[in-house]
Design a protein around this motif. Structure first.
Motif, PDB file in Angstrom:
ATOM      1  N   ASP A  82      -4.768   6.021  -2.518  1.00 28.24           N
ATOM      2  CA  ASP A  82      -3.791   5.013  -2.317  1.00 28.24           C
ATOM      3  C   ASP A  82      -3.769   3.990  -3.438  1.00 28.24           C
ATOM      4  O   ASP A  82      -4.774   3.431  -4.186  1.00 28.24           O
ATOM      5  N   GLN A 132       0.819  -1.196   0.064  1.00 27.54           N
ATOM      6  CA  GLN A 132       0.135   0.145  -0.057  1.00 27.54           C
ATOM      7  C   GLN A 132       1.005   1.307   0.104  1.00 27.54           C
ATOM      8  O   GLN A 132       1.888   1.302   0.832  1.00 27.54           O
ATOM      9  N   CYS A 133       0.599   2.288  -0.922  1.00 27.84           N
ATOM     10  CA  CYS A 133       1.330   3.434  -0.922  1.00 27.84           C
ATOM     11  C   CYS A 133       0.401   4.619  -1.732  1.00 27.84           C
ATOM     12  O   CYS A 133      -0.680   4.214  -2.303  1.00 27.84           O
ATOM     13  N   LYS A 134       1.012   5.730  -1.558  1.00 23.05           N
ATOM     14  CA  LYS A 134       0.335   6.772  -2.375  1.00 23.05           C
ATOM     15  C   LYS A 134       0.567   6.421  -3.973  1.00 23.05           C
ATOM     16  O   LYS A 134       1.513   5.749  -4.323  1.00 23.05           O
TER      17      LYS A 134
END
Lengths: 284, 284, 284, 284
Positions: free
Chosen positions: A44, A9-11
């Motif tokens: 995200d 999970q990340c931007k």
């Protein structure tokens, strides 16, 4: 086949898929499944990748760190790495109703679930013979208001002793304490016998009858502190008519409950669930 | 937003995802969706990627060649490149039944379909007023055994004149000739009023009634030479009971038909369908 | 509560409901359920009535004759009279697959089925431990081409010895002979693992995969001479996607099979099924 | 064919079916449908009978009284008598969304609804051209907080002037006042875009997205004073996945809404609905 499973999970940003897939490719990883999802509300990016471990170029206990340094650090990722072995250990909590228990044991028997079931815990003795017929130890821990805390302590001790990975409440009719739940975050699966968020709490079939709904349902969810409000894993429904009595709603609903609960267990075992806030991503 | 869509097929191998995603990333492509599928039976790898075109580093008319040289050649890929613009042009063929036509025009009106509808062709005059109310030209081309060949020639001429991309048979009650079909391979969508492969051919609701089925259905598929045997795009069903007459099956079924056909059109418009042999991959 | 159940068939005419309900009323019958159906195709009237027996004014063994003289003769009715006691005796035939067997035994255990199960017969020994855990005798009768006739004779002998009322083929993988079937007309329930009439015969999930359907199903039907062509009792379906392998279709389908088969058994036990030609009326 | 429809409610007792059916039979009534239901909770018996009027032995305007004297008085029945003619008059209330309006008009056009639509009322002008294309008068009555009372008065005047029998809120986005509702008890059908009782009130698709449900639904119900709490007529659902945006939930849900609303209208037109407390009996 031994596999590794990465959930990140990340931007959202350019190049994430390229970076992850290059990391796997350059280390000779044979990708078996890759699925991604962009949550437009929070912005995200999520991704699940599963690949063959045996031919992979990085040692099992080095993957986490190397991925962290080479990829995750670049994109400021949260990530988990897990494996499809050894078989996870599942504990079942039951009370008196047998339909979900039978359904789970039937799949366990036929090999549909890749899981070990080291024990079943119940606040009633009724289902012990069934459980024993499958060669599984059964612990009868009756619960009253007074004994609840001590019984939960005993339950936790048993779960820890057996190295339990996750707990399934197969129509277990006790509400777990905040303390108990905190030991197993997103590791307790409950089946609620309504189409949540309709009919939270006790006696949902009675409530459904009274409201005159034309469809009833069941909901499998992770247990959180707030009753019947945790992240939903799976739901399904069945059509009913005005002439169905509450008892008939119960019978019709039980067929939905057992299938929904077993599907949720299947997703959990396949490590395809990612909880985001109070929602679940079910990777394909 | 302008996007490019790449659909590839090749023998499954390591590094395909990495190679494709690196190609996009290194040319500043912002990936909006990526989905892959490995067909274990034939051993082929399939992938669909969609990315923003406006900020992409390769000119629109160079992408096909550069991807071919840099990526496709390495993996011996079959691939198609397309764009989400200009709006595709869809022709509707109808006869007398209006439910599918209304459903499509309703979505067209509300902007749910990103499509132009330059014309509707029918072998009956009945639906002309509806079509005209939407400002769409209506061509009445009656068909008899004798005129069939010449009418199909006229149909093809009209479709070509209007630059039609694909044809939707919205309960058009004529069987198209092999020649007509060959002009639009995987470009003609039909709705068949049964759950194929059950009840191929004429009067499926009568056949369903006679067989005493408890569920009826509808199937949207690409038209191929063999009647009702083309690749299935979408299906759905509805429950019926013994007391439903054939006329009631027809009414219940029409609700399924129109929703199934419109879903198939939506998948086609989004360029999410890949035909493989006689099956379809519906990318997500 | 002891009840009597009357199912009638005759040419549609005025006064039938009045005549039947007057017969029941004048003999102090408390009607619990009444349902009627007019088949417009053949012009026949059908009716099912169930009433309390204990307070009824006619002795149990006189009802058939008195109804015949006072009502049936007037309208030239075919009719059957039966009772909800004693519990019917059901035999299960199984092979190696356990999901339907477990589902049936689970309902038997929890009291959902009002039935006795005097024996289970199988052509394989695998499921004996499960069956024995429920205290039910298990007969292993292996079948080869050469022994088929003698084994069927033995099966019939066992069924007759135990006074079996009806047979359930819970994924029994042998085709019964015409002779065997003739012993139990509309008394053998089979579960076929497809949405009939699609995919008759062996390996329907493989056929469904190959045809590329988007929905799979299961069908419970009475066994007749023609394979998979008997009157359909119940059907249901599940949605699948292109990426589901045949093995996954099998697993998804098994959840449908077991629920559909158990529903068919429930209708049969409640004596709510009337076979008309090759269709079933399911009274409510 | 002209028919009469009787719906009765009384305490459950012996002889009710016999008395009603004898009344019909002795007056030469040809029963087309009869359905009964015993509500075990309140102990009441319900029945709907429909029979041919043209050959019936009692004059149309005498039936109510004669049935009252000969049958209803004996069992202390509440009953209603109605006829399938003349065609009922339905008013549609809409705002800006067109999917339900199109679906209703499409069925009206094809003759699926036996109804007259003397007018459509809207608080926005957008849908006027569609409505006019069907030859139906369109009244634009904009509503603000200040004008609400006067506009409702004008609505009621229009409905009364046109002899409207019932009102359908086809995604009409205004909450009707208690006074307005009191003019049409169980005569206003609303479609709510959620699976009630989940997600009462505004923006249910947003709420469904936020809760992370795996299934969305729609509910047609009679409007009562309490918002979204009236007797449910029909419901249906559609499966969604985590990757569906709110906009996609809206599109998926609209297909459910329009079919559910049209089914509810069909039941209402067929006079098959009996409201009991806050539930509905849907006779078959």
């Amino acid at each position: 086949m031994h596999t590794a499973i990465l959930i990140i999970q990340c931007k959202d940003d350019k190049g994430i898929v390229a970076a992850v897939s290059r990391f796997l490719f350059e280390n000779n990883g044979n990708i078996l499944a890759i699925d991604q999802y962009i949550d437009e509300e929070i912005g995200d990016f999520f991704m699940r990748a599963e690949w063959e471990l045996d031919t992979f170029g990085i040692a099992k206990d080095q993957i986490y760190e190397q991925f962290g340094n080479q990829v995750a650090a670049v994109f400021d990722m949260n990530y988990t790495l897990s494996f499809n072995f050894p078989k996870p250990k599942m504990a079942l909590f039951v009370s008196k109703l047998s339909h979900c228990l039978f359904d789970i044991l039937s799949r366990y028997y036929s090999g549909q679930f890749e899981v070990d079931i080291p024990l079943v815990i119940s606040n009633h003795p009724d289902l012990e013979p069934i459980v024993n017929a499958f060669g599984i130890p059964f612990y009868h821990l009756p619960v009253t208001k007074e004994t609840k805390a001590s019984q939960e302590a005993e339950q936790i001790r048993l779960l820890q002793t057996h190295g339990i990975d996750f707990v399934v409440l197969a129509r277990y009719m006790q509400i777990l304490s905040r303390d108990f739940i905190s030991h197993f975050p997103n590791r307790i699966i409950n089946i609620h016998h309504s189409f949540l968020p309709a009919f939270v709490g006790a006696k949902p079939y009675h409530a459904a009858y009274k409201r005159g709904v034309k469809i009833i349902g069941a909901t499998a969810h992770y247990v959180t502190e707030e009753l019947d409000a945790g992240p939903i894993i799976e739901q399904d429904v069945a059509r009913v008519r005005h002439h169905n009595t509450v008892d008939e709603l119960v019978q019709i609903g039980q067929d939905v409950e057992k299938v929904v609960l077993s599907k949720a267990i299947k997703y959990h075992l396949a490590q395809k669930i990612k909880v985001v806030g109070n929602r679940t991503i079910i990777f394909s």
